[in-house]
Design an enzyme around this catalytic site. Structure first.
Site, PDB file in Angstrom:
ATOM      1  N   ASP A 166       0.812  -1.257  -0.126  1.00 43.27           N
ATOM      2  CA  ASP A 166       0.002   0.166   0.000  1.00 43.27           C
ATOM      3  C   ASP A 166       0.644   1.251  -0.188  1.00 43.27           C
ATOM      4  O   ASP A 166       1.988   1.374   0.544  1.00 43.27           O
ATOM      5  CB  ASP A 166      -0.976  -0.054   1.461  1.00 43.27           C
ATOM      6  CG  ASP A 166      -2.028   0.972   1.067  1.00 43.27           C
ATOM      7  OD1 ASP A 166      -2.329   1.420   0.032  1.00 43.27           O
ATOM      8  OD2 ASP A 166      -2.660   1.125   2.222  1.00 43.27           O
ATOM      9  N   GLY A 167       0.456   2.434  -0.570  1.00 48.66           N
ATOM     10  CA  GLY A 167       1.060   3.499  -0.406  1.00 48.66           C
ATOM     11  C   GLY A 167       1.663   4.160  -1.749  1.00 48.66           C
ATOM     12  O   GLY A 167       2.428   5.092  -1.747  1.00 48.66           O
ATOM     13  N   ASN A 168       1.314   3.427  -2.952  1.00 48.03           N
ATOM     14  CA  ASN A 168       1.877   4.063  -4.216  1.00 48.03           C
ATOM     15  C   ASN A 168       1.178   5.389  -4.465  1.00 48.03           C
ATOM     16  O   ASN A 168       1.835   6.266  -4.975  1.00 48.03           O
ATOM     17  CB  ASN A 168       1.131   3.059  -5.242  1.00 48.03           C
ATOM     18  CG  ASN A 168       1.645   1.752  -5.411  1.00 48.03           C
ATOM     19  OD1 ASN A 168       2.901   1.404  -4.497  1.00 48.03           O
ATOM     20  ND2 ASN A 168       1.254   0.868  -6.157  1.00 48.03           N
ATOM     21  N   ARG A 223       0.136   7.746  -2.302  1.00 46.47           N
ATOM     22  CA  ARG A 223       0.833   8.743  -1.586  1.00 46.47           C
ATOM     23  C   ARG A 223       2.304   9.078  -1.656  1.00 46.47           C
ATOM     24  O   ARG A 223       2.671  10.303  -1.958  1.00 46.47           O
ATOM     25  CB  ARG A 223       0.559   8.191   0.034  1.00 46.47           C
ATOM     26  CG  ARG A 223      -0.777   8.841   0.568  1.00 46.47           C
ATOM     27  CD  ARG A 223      -0.867   7.690   1.765  1.00 46.47           C
ATOM     28  NE  ARG A 223      -1.435   6.571   1.467  1.00 46.47           N
ATOM     29  CZ  ARG A 223      -1.490   5.767   2.265  1.00 46.47           C
ATOM     30  NH1 ARG A 223      -1.229   5.894   3.609  1.00 46.47           N
ATOM     31  NH2 ARG A 223      -1.806   4.278   2.224  1.00 46.47           N
ATOM     32  N   ARG A 255      -0.644   9.653  -9.808  1.00 51.45           N
ATOM     33  CA  ARG A 255      -0.902   8.321  -9.081  1.00 51.45           C
ATOM     34  C   ARG A 255      -0.153   7.158 -10.062  1.00 51.45           C
ATOM     35  O   ARG A 255       0.244   6.213  -9.378  1.00 51.45           O
ATOM     36  CB  ARG A 255      -2.306   7.839  -8.889  1.00 51.45           C
ATOM     37  CG  ARG A 255      -2.986   8.876  -7.842  1.00 51.45           C
ATOM     38  CD  ARG A 255      -4.318   8.389  -7.521  1.00 51.45           C
ATOM     39  NE  ARG A 255      -4.384   6.915  -7.016  1.00 51.45           N
ATOM     40  CZ  ARG A 255      -4.192   6.472  -5.743  1.00 51.45           C
ATOM     41  NH1 ARG A 255      -4.262   7.815  -4.558  1.00 51.45           N
ATOM     42  NH2 ARG A 255      -4.351   5.371  -5.596  1.00 51.45           N
ATOM     43  N   HIS A 299       2.243   3.780  -9.023  1.00 54.02           N
ATOM     44  CA  HIS A 299       1.955   2.251  -9.423  1.00 54.02           C
ATOM     45  C   HIS A 299       3.402   2.022  -9.949  1.00 54.02           C
ATOM     46  O   HIS A 299       3.821   0.529  -9.904  1.00 54.02           O
ATOM     47  CB  HIS A 299       0.857   2.105 -10.206  1.00 54.02           C
ATOM     48  CG  HIS A 299      -0.494   2.484  -9.369  1.00 54.02           C
ATOM     49  ND1 HIS A 299      -0.490   1.875  -8.415  1.00 54.02           N
ATOM     50  CD2 HIS A 299      -1.374   3.110  -9.592  1.00 54.02           C
ATOM     51  CE1 HIS A 299      -1.566   2.360  -7.727  1.00 54.02           C
ATOM     52  NE2 HIS A 299      -2.251   3.217  -8.781  1.00 54.02           N
ATOM     53  N   ASN A 326     -10.888  -2.574  -4.939  1.00 53.73           N
ATOM     54  CA  ASN A 326     -10.322  -1.666  -5.940  1.00 53.73           C
ATOM     55  C   ASN A 326     -11.109  -1.379  -7.440  1.00 53.73           C
ATOM     56  O   ASN A 326     -10.673  -0.446  -8.041  1.00 53.73           O
ATOM     57  CB  ASN A 326      -8.711  -2.077  -6.268  1.00 53.73           C
ATOM     58  CG  ASN A 326      -7.881  -1.920  -5.106  1.00 53.73           C
ATOM     59  OD1 ASN A 326      -6.933  -2.782  -4.802  1.00 53.73           O
ATOM     60  ND2 ASN A 326      -8.172  -0.942  -4.114  1.00 53.73           N
ATOM     61  N   SER A 341      -7.419  -5.410  -5.356  1.00 57.17           N
ATOM     62  CA  SER A 341      -8.614  -5.945  -4.126  1.00 57.17           C
ATOM     63  C   SER A 341      -9.945  -5.993  -5.025  1.00 57.17           C
ATOM     64  O   SER A 341     -10.037  -5.239  -6.017  1.00 57.17           O
ATOM     65  CB  SER A 341      -8.605  -5.156  -3.204  1.00 57.17           C
ATOM     66  OG  SER A 341      -9.372  -3.935  -3.159  1.00 57.17           O
ATOM     67  N   THR A 342     -10.970  -6.672  -4.634  1.00 52.86           N
ATOM     68  CA  THR A 342     -12.096  -6.725  -5.369  1.00 52.86           C
ATOM     69  C   THR A 342     -12.740  -5.365  -5.050  1.00 52.86           C
ATOM     70  O   THR A 342     -13.490  -4.800  -6.071  1.00 52.86           O
ATOM     71  CB  THR A 342     -13.079  -7.770  -4.753  1.00 52.86           C
ATOM     72  OG1 THR A 342     -13.132  -7.439  -3.182  1.00 52.86           O
ATOM     73  CG2 THR A 342     -12.932  -8.874  -4.953  1.00 52.86           C
TER      74      THR A 342
END
Ligand code: IPE
Ligand code: IPE
Ligand code: MG
Length: 245
Positions: free
Chosen positions: A20-22, A24, A33, A37, A68, A65-66
């Site tokens: 997590d945190g791409n 930010r 963003r 990634h 996402n 995730s589902t």
């Protein structure tokens, strides 16, 4: 800190990571963003290599995730395109590092070209005997448990198994992770302290490790740090400390 600090005899067998945190990471740098990634994909490459070097048997990465699927359409499509590109680019490296790739999740919901690319890499690495890398894609633990309940119920209804035979082993055998051992160490980056619908059944006795590092910053040293923390803990599985010695 270096390699020597780790006890090679007490490595976690199965490490799972909530990457997590791409977003930010990108925001902090005034970038889009999608750049986050891309940097995240690079962190995946480094982490897989580090895990393989250590001899970690199973590494499971939460990539999409589902939930996402609720993100903006453009972010989803760039993520999917990035996934195809990375798979294509990493295939050779996976082959030479003896890495075996699997994928778990509602894979049929992924775009067709992603499914095809995944299928190809899974096939081509199937005989590899090194680190087993599992990508959780369009993955949700509740969905995974739901589909296991449906499958088991059908077997009971059709008299394939008696209801009395349902035990934890049977449930395990109907999860996407049927070929994986329980998670020993679960890592989440970016400072969020939650599970976000990841491997709910499989982390029942996992050691949890949270770091403020954003996923693109995660590297070999971060992995070593997490394993070091894991090795300092006493896993009691309900017993008393005295029983373990
Ligand atoms: C993790 O980074 C990658 C995915 C969930 C696909 P995020 O995109 O969630 O980054 P933040 O949480 O917004 O910083
Ligand atoms: C969890 O990250 C999912 C992945 C890392 C793939 P999210 O960024 O989607 O999680 P929440 O929504 O902040 O809990
Ligand atoms: Mg996030």
């Amino acid at each position: 800190m270096n390699f020597e600090d780790l006890n090679k005899e007490a490595l976690p067998q199965h490490i799972a990571i909530i990457m997590d945190g791409n977003g930010r990471w990108a925001q902090q740098r005034g970038k889009l963003r999608v750049r986050g990634h891309e940097a995240g994909a690079e962190a995946v490459r480094k982490t897989v290599e580090a895990a393989a070097n250590l001899g970690i048997k199973h590494l499971t990465l939460y990539a999409f995730s589902t939930e996402n699927w609720s993100r903006p359409k453009t972010e989803i499509s760039t993520l999917m395109a990035l996934l195809v590109r990375s798979l294509r680019r990493e295939l050779e490296r996976m082959a030479s590092n003896n890495i075996k790739l699997s994928a778990i999740g509602s894979l049929d919901k992924l775009p067709k070209n992603v499914q095809q690319e995944l299928h190809e890499v899974v096939q081509k690495t199937a005989a590899n005997t090194g680190t087993h890398l599992t990508l959780a894609l369009s993955y949700g633990a509740r969905e995974e448990i739901k589909q296991a309940v449906v499958q088991i119920s059908k077997k009971v209804k059709n008299n394939i198994i008696p209801v009395e035979s349902i035990d934890e082993t049977i449930i395990n055998e109907h999860l996407y992770t049927q070929n994986l051992p329980d998670v020993d160490l679960l890592i989440r980056t970016s400072g969020e302290v939650r599970i976000s619908n990841f491997l709910l059944w499989q982390i029942a006795y996992a050691e949890l490790y949270f770091t403020d590092e954003l996923w693109p910053e995660f590297n070999e040293q971060s992995l070593h740090q997490a394993i070091l923390s894991y090795q300092k803990r006493e896993r009691r599985f309900g017993k008393t400390s005295e029983q373990l010695t």
